[in-house]
Design a protein around this motif. Structure first.
Motif, short mmCIF file in Angstrom:
data_model
loop_
_atom_site.label_atom_id
_atom_site.label_comp_id
_atom_site.label_asym_id
_atom_site.label_seq_id
_atom_site.Cartn_x
_atom_site.Cartn_y
_atom_site.Cartn_z
N ASP A 159 1.05 4.16 -2.86
CA ASP A 159 0.80 5.58 -2.56
C ASP A 159 1.97 6.45 -3.01
N SER A 209 0.82 -1.21 0.00
CA SER A 209 0.00 0.00 0.00
C SER A 209 0.86 1.26 0.00
N GLU A 210 1.93 1.24 0.80
CA GLU A 210 2.84 2.38 0.85
C GLU A 210 3.53 2.59 -0.49
#
Length: 251
Positions: A60, A56-57
Motif C-alpha cells: 500500500d 500488505s502495508e
C-alpha cells in the motif's frame, strides 16, 4: 509519551513473551505435543500478521516492486545468516530436544554463543517492525505486537526446553532470553527512529524485509518443530492461529 519511548516499551512487551515461554520450558516438563501445538499456532499467527500487516502495508505504501524486493531480500538475508549459524551449532535452536536436539558446548564448541546469535536473528526483524508501525499515524500496530507476543511464547518455550536438555543452566537460559527481550526493545526504537527519516518507499522496503525474514524463520525453524508431534493436525492448528490473527487485524 514520546513515540520513541512507546516503540521501546512495545518492543519490550513483545520480547517479554520469550521470557514467559522460557520460564515454562525450563521449569516445567511440558509435554511434547503441547510444545508442538503451541508452536504451530504461533506459526499461523505470524503468517497472518506478515500477510495482512507487513507485506500488505508495504504494498500500500510503495507498490509491488519494493514489497516484493524487500520480502525476497529479507528471506535471503535470514537464510544466509541461518546457514552461518547452523554450522556453529544453532541449527536446532528452536527445537525442544525431541527429534533433532540442540548440541551442548562440549559436543560443539561455541554452540551456546551461536544459539544466542540465532535468537537475535529471529527476534530483531519482528521487533524492528513494531517500531516502524508507529510511523503510520503515531499509533503502534497492536495486531503486530499481539502476533509477535503470541509467537514468542512457543519460541521461548521450545528453545529453553532444548537448552535444558543440552545441559545449559538457568543462568545461561534466562540470561540469553533476558538479553534478547532487551534487544527487542532496542530494535523497536531503532525501527522507529532510524527508518522514520527515510522515504515511504524505503520504509515499505524495510517492512517487507522484516516480513521476508519472518516468513523464512517460520518455514525453517517453527514449522519443523511443530510437525514433530502434531503431524496431520498441524494444518488445522496453523489455520486456527492464522484466523485469530486475521480477526484481530480486522477487529
Amino acid at each position: 509519551m514520546a513515540e520513541v519511548i512507546q516503540a521501546g516499551l512495545w518492543g519490550l512487551v513483545a520480547g517479554s513473551a520469550l521470557l514467559v515461554g522460557a520460564a515454562a520450558g525450563f521449569a516445567v516438563r511440558v509435554p511434547q505435543w503441547v510444545i508442538a501445538t503451541v508452536m504451530a499456532f504461533g506459526a499461523g499467527v505470524l503468517i497472518s500478521a506478515v500477510s495482512f500487516e507487513l507485506v500488505s502495508e508495504a504494498y500500500d505504501q510503495a507498490g509491488l516492486a519494493p514489497a516484493a524486493v524487500g520480502t525476497l531480500g529479507g528471506a535471503v538475508a535470514y537464510t544466509l545468516g541461518n546457514l552461518w549459524l547452523a554450522r556453529r551449532g544453532a541449527r536446532h535452536r528452536k527445537r525442544s530436544g525431541h527429534g533433532q536436539a540442540q548440541p551442548s558446548d562440549s559436543e560443539q564448541g561455541g554452540s551456546g554463543a551461536a544459539l544466542a546469535l540465532g535468537a537475535l536473528l529471529d527476534g530483531v526483524p519482528e521487533s524492528a517492525v513494531i517500531g516502524v508501525s508507529l510511523l503510520d499515524g503515531g499509533a503502534v500496530s497492536l495486531v503486530t505486537v499481539a502476533a509477535v507476543f503470541i509467537s514468542n511464547v512457543p519460541e521461548g518455550l521450545s528453545s529453553a526446553a532444548g537448552m535444558r536438555k543440552a545441559g545449559r543452566g538457568g543462568a545461561y537460559v534466562f540470561g540469553v532470553w533476558g538479553a534478547i527481550a532487551a534487544t527487542c526493545a532496542v530494535s523497536a526504537v531503532l525501527g522507529y527512529s532510524v527508518v522514520g527519516d527515510f522515504s515511504p518507499a524505503v520504509i515499505a522496503a524495510v517492512t517487507a524485509v522484516a516480513a521476508g525474514a519472518i516468513l523464512a524463520m517460520i518455514a525453517d525453524t517453527m514449522i519443523p518443530e511443530a510437525f514433530e508431534d502434531t503431524h496431520l493436525a498441524m494444518g488445522l492448528i496453523i489455520v486456527s492461529g492464522f484466523l485469530v490473527s486475521f480477526a484481530l487485524s480486522h477487529a
